[in-house]
Design a protein around this motif. Structure first.
Motif, PDB file in Angstrom:
ATOM      1  N   TYR A 292      34.561  17.318  42.643  1.00 38.25           N
ATOM      2  CA  TYR A 292      35.414  18.230  41.872  1.00 38.25           C
ATOM      3  C   TYR A 292      36.481  18.821  42.782  1.00 38.25           C
ATOM      4  CZ  TYR A 292      32.321  18.224  37.798  1.00 38.25           C
ATOM      5  OH  TYR A 292      31.599  17.859  36.689  1.00 38.25           O
ATOM      6  N   ASN A 293      37.727  18.705  42.366  1.00 38.55           N
ATOM      7  CA  ASN A 293      38.791  19.301  43.172  1.00 38.55           C
ATOM      8  C   ASN A 293      38.943  20.781  42.818  1.00 38.55           C
ATOM      9  OD1 ASN A 293      40.410  19.491  40.786  1.00 38.55           O
ATOM     10  ND2 ASN A 293      41.046  17.359  41.061  1.00 38.55           N
ATOM     11  N   PRO A 294      39.599  21.567  43.674  1.00 42.28           N
ATOM     12  CA  PRO A 294      39.736  23.013  43.425  1.00 42.28           C
ATOM     13  C   PRO A 294      40.378  23.340  42.079  1.00 42.28           C
ATOM     14  CG  PRO A 294      40.316  22.503  45.684  1.00 42.28           C
ATOM     15  CD  PRO A 294      40.130  21.184  44.994  1.00 42.28           C
ATOM     16  N   ARG A 295      41.311  22.504  41.652  1.00 40.49           N
ATOM     17  CA  ARG A 295      41.981  22.781  40.372  1.00 40.49           C
ATOM     18  C   ARG A 295      40.993  22.711  39.215  1.00 40.49           C
ATOM     19  NH1 ARG A 295      47.189  19.413  37.939  1.00 40.49           N
ATOM     20  NH2 ARG A 295      47.398  20.643  36.016  1.00 40.49           N
ATOM     21  N   ARG A 296      40.123  21.683  39.234  1.00 42.34           N
ATOM     22  CA  ARG A 296      39.146  21.548  38.161  1.00 42.34           C
ATOM     23  C   ARG A 296      38.107  22.669  38.219  1.00 42.34           C
ATOM     24  NH1 ARG A 296      37.870  17.548  34.692  1.00 42.34           N
ATOM     25  NH2 ARG A 296      39.422  16.200  35.678  1.00 42.34           N
ATOM     26  N   LEU A 297      37.724  23.051  39.432  1.00 38.52           N
ATOM     27  CA  LEU A 297      36.780  24.165  39.569  1.00 38.52           C
ATOM     28  C   LEU A 297      37.381  25.458  39.015  1.00 38.52           C
ATOM     29  CD1 LEU A 297      35.324  23.546  43.142  1.00 38.52           C
ATOM     30  CD2 LEU A 297      34.197  23.162  40.950  1.00 38.52           C
ATOM     31  N   GLY A 298      38.643  25.671  39.341  1.00 43.23           N
ATOM     32  CA  GLY A 298      39.310  26.866  38.820  1.00 43.23           C
ATOM     33  C   GLY A 298      39.382  26.857  37.307  1.00 43.23           C
ATOM     34  N   LEU A 299      39.627  25.676  36.720  1.00 44.85           N
ATOM     35  CA  LEU A 299      39.696  25.564  35.266  1.00 44.85           C
ATOM     36  C   LEU A 299      38.352  25.894  34.621  1.00 44.85           C
ATOM     37  CD1 LEU A 299      41.368  24.795  32.799  1.00 44.85           C
ATOM     38  CD2 LEU A 299      40.669  22.407  33.161  1.00 44.85           C
ATOM     39  N   ILE A 300      37.268  25.453  35.266  1.00 46.37           N
ATOM     40  CA  ILE A 300      35.932  25.745  34.734  1.00 46.37           C
ATOM     41  C   ILE A 300      35.667  27.249  34.731  1.00 46.37           C
ATOM     42  CG2 ILE A 300      33.461  25.487  35.180  1.00 46.37           C
ATOM     43  CD1 ILE A 300      34.064  22.683  36.246  1.00 46.37           C
ATOM     44  N   ILE A 301      35.968  27.895  35.860  1.00 43.43           N
ATOM     45  CA  ILE A 301      35.701  29.333  35.968  1.00 43.43           C
ATOM     46  C   ILE A 301      36.553  30.127  34.980  1.00 43.43           C
ATOM     47  CG2 ILE A 301      35.784  31.327  37.504  1.00 43.43           C
ATOM     48  CD1 ILE A 301      35.278  29.412  39.833  1.00 43.43           C
ATOM     49  N   VAL A 302      37.843  29.786  34.913  1.00 47.54           N
ATOM     50  CA  VAL A 302      38.744  30.509  34.016  1.00 47.54           C
ATOM     51  C   VAL A 302      38.332  30.304  32.559  1.00 47.54           C
ATOM     52  CG1 VAL A 302      41.118  30.640  33.174  1.00 47.54           C
ATOM     53  CG2 VAL A 302      40.677  30.491  35.621  1.00 47.54           C
ATOM     54  N   SER A 303      37.905  29.101  32.204  1.00 46.34           N
ATOM     55  CA  SER A 303      37.476  28.836  30.822  1.00 46.34           C
ATOM     56  C   SER A 303      36.271  29.684  30.450  1.00 46.34           C
ATOM     57  CB  SER A 303      37.144  27.350  30.658  1.00 46.34           C
ATOM     58  OG  SER A 303      38.269  26.547  30.924  1.00 46.34           O
ATOM     59  N   GLU A 304      35.323  29.795  31.378  1.00 43.32           N
ATOM     60  CA  GLU A 304      34.151  30.636  31.109  1.00 43.32           C
ATOM     61  C   GLU A 304      34.555  32.094  30.905  1.00 43.32           C
ATOM     62  OE1 GLU A 304      31.725  30.002  34.473  1.00 43.32           O
ATOM     63  OE2 GLU A 304      30.998  28.024  33.847  1.00 43.32           O
ATOM     64  N   ASN A 305      35.472  32.556  31.750  1.00 42.25           N
ATOM     65  CA  ASN A 305      35.899  33.954  31.652  1.00 42.25           C
ATOM     66  C   ASN A 305      36.680  34.222  30.369  1.00 42.25           C
ATOM     67  OD1 ASN A 305      34.730  34.387  34.149  1.00 42.25           O
ATOM     68  ND2 ASN A 305      36.638  34.052  35.275  1.00 42.25           N
ATOM     69  N   ILE A 306      37.525  33.265  29.984  1.00 43.89           N
ATOM     70  CA  ILE A 306      38.299  33.438  28.751  1.00 43.89           C
ATOM     71  C   ILE A 306      37.370  33.465  27.541  1.00 43.89           C
ATOM     72  CG2 ILE A 306      39.957  32.297  27.229  1.00 43.89           C
ATOM     73  CD1 ILE A 306      41.512  31.436  29.652  1.00 43.89           C
ATOM     74  N   LEU A 307      36.284  32.696  27.604  1.00 43.33           N
ATOM     75  CA  LEU A 307      35.309  32.717  26.511  1.00 43.33           C
ATOM     76  C   LEU A 307      34.712  34.114  26.341  1.00 43.33           C
ATOM     77  CD1 LEU A 307      33.665  31.200  24.383  1.00 43.33           C
ATOM     78  CD2 LEU A 307      31.998  30.658  26.178  1.00 43.33           C
ATOM     79  N   LEU A 308      34.335  34.741  27.456  1.00 44.52           N
ATOM     80  CA  LEU A 308      33.792  36.098  27.385  1.00 44.52           C
ATOM     81  C   LEU A 308      34.851  37.097  26.919  1.00 44.52           C
ATOM     82  CD1 LEU A 308      31.674  36.180  30.678  1.00 44.52           C
ATOM     83  CD2 LEU A 308      30.836  35.994  28.329  1.00 44.52           C
ATOM     84  N   LEU A 309      36.065  36.929  27.448  1.00 46.53           N
ATOM     85  CA  LEU A 309      37.154  37.829  27.064  1.00 46.53           C
ATOM     86  C   LEU A 309      37.462  37.701  25.575  1.00 46.53           C
ATOM     87  CD1 LEU A 309      39.422  39.784  27.962  1.00 46.53           C
ATOM     88  CD2 LEU A 309      40.838  37.774  28.408  1.00 46.53           C
TER      89      LEU A 309
END
Length: 374
Positions: A292-309
């Motif tokens: 997993y490259n950093p961009r994909r990792l960042g997308l995973i984390i941001v997606s999880e956070n946006i779901l909670l938001l």
């Protein structure tokens, strides 16, 4: 998420009751009653402005001033007193009283929030309650619902006592107008007014029924020709807007608390997201090691956070809409979808910005040591 939901609740619930532009004057139901102009005079007028003789006596003959043709005046006797609207910071003890004429009562204008009407005729026109004998020395009066609740601190059916010389006058609230231009006064029938206040002669409050496009010319003419009486005419929409500005100010004050909750929620969200990302450094390092490259990792984390938001925003918004349905359905009018959407978009933007910041800080930290410990 709880803070974001709470902020969304306050923002949506308060913004839904914010007043916008003026109501249409073509309908007799809004707060203007369909009257484009309202006028008051410092000195009483004794002549009937609806009659040819009355206009001639005041040098307002329709033949000389064609703009006055088809202009109808509803006139009210006035007992001076305290302002009962939100413009008065103090609780009125001696409210201003208007005397509604029989012609005005029969016209059945203005919308009522509630009334003590019982018969079909009274339900169709609650103004008829002013002419009803209720016994026990009580006088039926009608007031605006906002003035009753927030200035007079009274409810429908309760009484207001006025000191008149050596005796007290008992006024019983039998009707509550819905956001009307009568927020500064209460109204009773003209016969009751003349019996209680015989020293108040003439008429000093007027509502003008005319074509809206003629309002500026008619107002200018009347103020000029009746300047000796201190005649002042203003659009009814302007009077209502003055009341609404005060209400909007109160709403803005409470909405600022929601904004403060939003700021605190955003800061808390950023701190929590950063902590979660740092606690997951081993997991992130392992994912990066398997491809997993950093961009994909960042997308995973941001997606999880946006779901909670998003869950917080949706929860707060739905709760607010459910809370305001009863009051808003009674008040009527469209929901301010555009302004509410803009505010919620600001909440979402702030949350996404906090998520991106936390993710960027976490991914920039060295993950190799975390992988070795794994």
């Amino acid at each position: 998420m709880a803070l974001i939901a709470s902020a969304s609740f306050i923002i949506v619930a308060l913004d839904a009751f914010r007043w916008g532009g003026a109501s249409s004057l073509k309908d007799k139901e809004p707060g203007s009653g369909g009257y484009p102009l309202l006028a008051e005079s410092l000195l009483p007028l004794y002549h009937d402005l609806n009659s040819t003789e009355g206009r001639q006596a005041l040098n307002l003959d329709s033949s000389d001033y064609p703009v006055l043709k088809d202009v109808s005046f509803s006139r009210f006797r006035v007992r001076p007193g305290d302002d009962t609207s939100c413009l008065n910071l103090y609780q009125p003890r001696n409210p201003k009283i208007l005397a509604a004429s029989d012609m005005f009562i029969k016209s059945g204008r203005f919308a009522f929030r509630d009334s003590m009407a019982r018969s079909p005729e009274e339900k169709r026109n609650p103004w008829l309650l002013l002419e009803k004998e209720i016994g026990e020395g009580k006088i039926p009066v009608i007031a605006d619902s906002n003035s009753m609740a927030y200035a007079l601190h009274l409810r429908l059916g309760e009484e207001l006592a006025l000191n008149q010389g050596s005796h007290a006058i008992r006024l019983k609230l039998v009707g509550a107008l819905a956001d009307s231009l009568f927020q500064s006064e209460i109204l009773m029938s003209e016969p009751n007014f003349l019996r209680l206040f015989p020293d108040q002669e003439g008429y000093r409050f007027f509502l003008l029924d005319l074509a809206p496009e003629k309002a500026p010319a008619v107002a200018a003419l009347l103020e000029d020709r009746l300047s000796d009486f201190g005649f002042d005419a203003i659009p009814t929409a302007e009077r209502l807007a003055g009341f609404h500005r005060v209400e909007n100010t109160y709403l803005s004050t409470f909405q600022s608390l929601g904004g403060l909750g939003l700021v605190l929620g955003t800061m808390g969200l950023a701190a929590v997201l950063l902590r979660n990302a740092l606690e997951r450094r081993r997991e992130l390092a392992l994912l990066q090691a398997v491809g997993y490259n950093p961009r994909r990792l960042g997308l995973i984390i941001v997606s999880e956070n946006i779901l909670l938001l998003g869950a917080g925003i949706v929860t707060g918004t739905l709760c607010a809409l459910l809370a305001i349905v009863p009051a808003f359905s009674a008040r009527g009018g469209p929901l301010p979808i555009l302004s509410m959407s803009s505010l919620l978009l600001a909440v979402l933007t702030a949350g996404v910005a906090a998520s991106l910041l936390a993710t960027a800080i976490a991914l920039r930290s060295p993950l190799l040591s975390a992988l070795r410990s794994e």
